[in-house]
Design an enzyme around this catalytic site. Sequence first.
Site, PDB file in Angstrom:
ATOM      1  N   HIS A   1      -4.542  -4.867  -8.658  1.00  0.00           N
ATOM      2  CA  HIS A   1      -5.374  -3.708  -8.321  1.00  0.00           C
ATOM      3  C   HIS A   1      -6.855  -4.101  -8.374  1.00  0.00           C
ATOM      4  CE1 HIS A   1      -6.443   0.469  -7.817  1.00  0.00           C
ATOM      5  NE2 HIS A   1      -7.357   0.280  -8.761  1.00  0.00           N
TER       6      HIS A   1
ATOM      7  N   GLU B   1      -9.240 -12.157  -7.174  1.00  0.00           N
ATOM      8  CA  GLU B   1      -7.795 -11.886  -7.132  1.00  0.00           C
ATOM      9  C   GLU B   1      -7.012 -13.172  -6.865  1.00  0.00           C
ATOM     10  OE1 GLU B   1      -7.958  -7.344  -5.351  1.00  0.00           O
ATOM     11  OE2 GLU B   1      -7.252  -8.962  -4.086  1.00  0.00           O
TER      12      GLU B   1
ATOM     13  N   ASP C   1      -0.946   3.044 -11.136  1.00  0.00           N
ATOM     14  CA  ASP C   1      -1.931   2.089 -11.665  1.00  0.00           C
ATOM     15  C   ASP C   1      -2.127   2.225 -13.170  1.00  0.00           C
ATOM     16  OD1 ASP C   1      -2.353   1.164  -9.082  1.00  0.00           O
ATOM     17  OD2 ASP C   1      -4.020   2.526  -8.713  1.00  0.00           O
TER      18      ASP C   1
ATOM     19  N   ASN D   1       1.546  -5.516 -10.247  1.00  0.00           N
ATOM     20  CA  ASN D   1       0.689  -5.111  -9.129  1.00  0.00           C
ATOM     21  C   ASN D   1      -0.712  -5.658  -9.343  1.00  0.00           C
ATOM     22  OD1 ASN D   1      -0.202  -3.611  -6.815  1.00  0.00           O
ATOM     23  ND2 ASN D   1      -1.068  -2.076  -8.192  1.00  0.00           N
TER      24      ASN D   1
ATOM     25  N   SER E   1      -7.393  -6.291 -11.685  1.00  0.00           N
ATOM     26  CA  SER E   1      -6.405  -6.270 -12.769  1.00  0.00           C
ATOM     27  C   SER E   1      -5.027  -6.598 -12.229  1.00  0.00           C
ATOM     28  CB  SER E   1      -6.320  -4.860 -13.389  1.00  0.00           C
ATOM     29  OG  SER E   1      -7.581  -4.368 -13.745  1.00  0.00           O
TER      30      SER E   1
ATOM     31  N   LEU F   1       5.180   3.874  -4.886  1.00  0.00           N
ATOM     32  CA  LEU F   1       6.610   3.780  -5.152  1.00  0.00           C
ATOM     33  C   LEU F   1       7.069   4.923  -6.051  1.00  0.00           C
ATOM     34  CD1 LEU F   1       6.618  -0.058  -5.721  1.00  0.00           C
ATOM     35  CD2 LEU F   1       7.731   1.133  -3.817  1.00  0.00           C
TER      36      LEU F   1
ATOM     37  N   MET G   1       0.789  -1.234   0.000  1.00  0.00           N
ATOM     38  CA  MET G   1       0.000   0.000   0.000  1.00  0.00           C
ATOM     39  C   MET G   1       0.827   1.293   0.000  1.00  0.00           C
ATOM     40  SD  MET G   1      -2.825  -1.415  -0.303  1.00  0.00           S
ATOM     41  CE  MET G   1      -4.026  -0.094  -0.173  1.00  0.00           C
TER      42      MET G   1
END
Length: 225
Positions: free
Chosen positions: A118, A183, A154, A116, A145, A98, A95
């Site tokens: 998302h 996920e 993102d 990642n 995703s 970066l 979370m």
Amino acid sequence: MTKSPLRIAVLVSGNGSNLQVLIDKQNQLNIQIVCVISNKQNAYALTRAKNANIPTFVIDKDDNGKTYKRIEFEKKALEILRKLQPDLVVLAGFMKILTPLFINGVNNELNIAMINLHPSLLPHYKGLDTHKRVLQAGEKYHGCSVHLVTEALDAGAIIAQAVTQVRHNETADELQNRIHQLEHTLLPMVVGWFANGLVFFQGLSSDVLDIKSDIGMLPIKIWVG
Ligand code: GRF
């Protein structure tokens, strides 16, 4: 001859249910989780990693109890990655946003992909509170995703998405739980593609990153009823 497992570094901040799925499927996917790095000392994901004998690294607070600044976190995390030389970095419920320092370090110096997970159908609903916003907007579809991490939040190339229909009168919590389940299918699927060389990373130049696939045009979409 069996191919050697894909070495994966996982970054986490919280519960780590997605990490758990990767831990459980290491053999099946031909992956080896070489480390779990957390920016939160109390992330339950660390317990999951320890239970599976995976090396853990916490980069949360300094000796004076002050939370590490973003850049300090990134320098320390990069140092770990340089030593362990993973083939892929996975952000699974990580979370912290970066900066280019870390992203370029992974993409250009280590020359590996960082992906990642998302909880939305990108490019829609970037950022936080995706489930609530999807319901408020009266969307018909929602999902999750897996995408490449690039400097824009993102916004890197989307590799795969799991899509489901939003149910009538569903609460944000119910929707979130359903997306969480998706996920747990999507992330190991994509990681497995990397492990089998079906999807691979191509750093074209210092500022253009791309992902290539031998399984069809990306993003791959899975529809779940
Ligand atoms: C997931 O919903 C993921 O999309 C988001 O953080 C959550 C992580 O869940 N980025 P868990 O820690 O893997 O249970």
